[in-house]
Write a protein that holds these residues in place. Sequence first.
Motif, short mmCIF file in Angstrom:
data_model
loop_
_atom_site.label_atom_id
_atom_site.label_comp_id
_atom_site.label_asym_id
_atom_site.label_seq_id
_atom_site.Cartn_x
_atom_site.Cartn_y
_atom_site.Cartn_z
N ASP A 21 44.67 35.58 38.22
CA ASP A 21 45.85 34.53 37.98
C ASP A 21 45.71 33.97 36.77
N VAL A 22 44.48 33.56 36.43
CA VAL A 22 44.20 33.21 34.92
C VAL A 22 44.78 34.20 33.81
N GLN A 23 44.32 35.22 34.18
CA GLN A 23 44.75 36.54 33.06
C GLN A 23 46.32 36.67 33.27
N GLN A 24 46.94 36.47 34.29
CA GLN A 24 48.43 36.62 34.17
C GLN A 24 49.15 35.59 33.72
N LEU A 25 48.46 34.38 33.83
CA LEU A 25 48.99 33.13 32.98
C LEU A 25 48.65 33.10 31.56
N ALA A 26 47.94 33.98 31.13
CA ALA A 26 47.27 34.17 29.69
C ALA A 26 46.80 32.78 29.24
N LEU A 27 45.91 32.21 29.98
CA LEU A 27 45.14 31.16 29.96
C LEU A 27 43.73 31.42 29.11
N ASP A 28 43.28 30.73 28.32
CA ASP A 28 42.36 30.76 27.71
C ASP A 28 41.20 29.56 28.30
N PRO A 29 39.86 29.61 27.67
CA PRO A 29 39.02 28.71 28.10
C PRO A 29 39.45 27.15 27.89
N ASP A 30 40.06 26.98 26.61
CA ASP A 30 40.69 25.74 26.34
C ASP A 30 41.82 25.39 27.08
N CYS A 102 43.94 28.94 40.39
CA CYS A 102 44.39 28.49 39.27
C CYS A 102 45.89 29.44 39.35
N HIS A 103 46.84 28.79 40.08
CA HIS A 103 48.02 29.47 40.09
C HIS A 103 49.36 28.63 40.02
N LEU A 104 50.53 29.33 39.81
CA LEU A 104 51.63 28.38 39.92
C LEU A 104 52.15 28.45 41.34
N SER A 105 52.53 27.18 41.79
CA SER A 105 53.06 27.20 43.12
C SER A 105 54.43 27.65 43.38
N LEU A 106 54.84 28.34 44.39
CA LEU A 106 56.13 29.00 44.64
C LEU A 106 56.80 28.65 45.62
#
Length: 106
Positions: A21-30, A102-106
């Motif tokens: 999910d974090v990878q799909q949202l393209a979130l880095d550690p910051d 850590c994901h978007l709620s649908l």
Amino acid sequence: MKLLKAGGGAVRVWTRKCAADVQQLALDPDDLIALVSEAVARGRFTGSEWCQQKPAGPWAACDAYALTRHEWVQASRKELAFDYYLKFAIGRTGTILLLVSCHLSL
């Protein structure tokens, strides 16, 4: 909040689903630090629960938060509201934050 101020090394993605999910949202550690900080500061606490790292892994006492965040979307050329769901725990040693969801709620 003290762990989050320590920097990106203090936040660890704990489950495979969360990593995807974090990878799909393209979130880095910051980005993760900012998202969790915002959730704790102004998000809605939705409850506490025990979570197990699959398959047959260790358990963690987690807190869950819902957060509505307004973000700029270049393709739309405007800000849109995104509803995030975050679940995390503090590691046994107290030195890391384990990000379970850590994901978007649908």
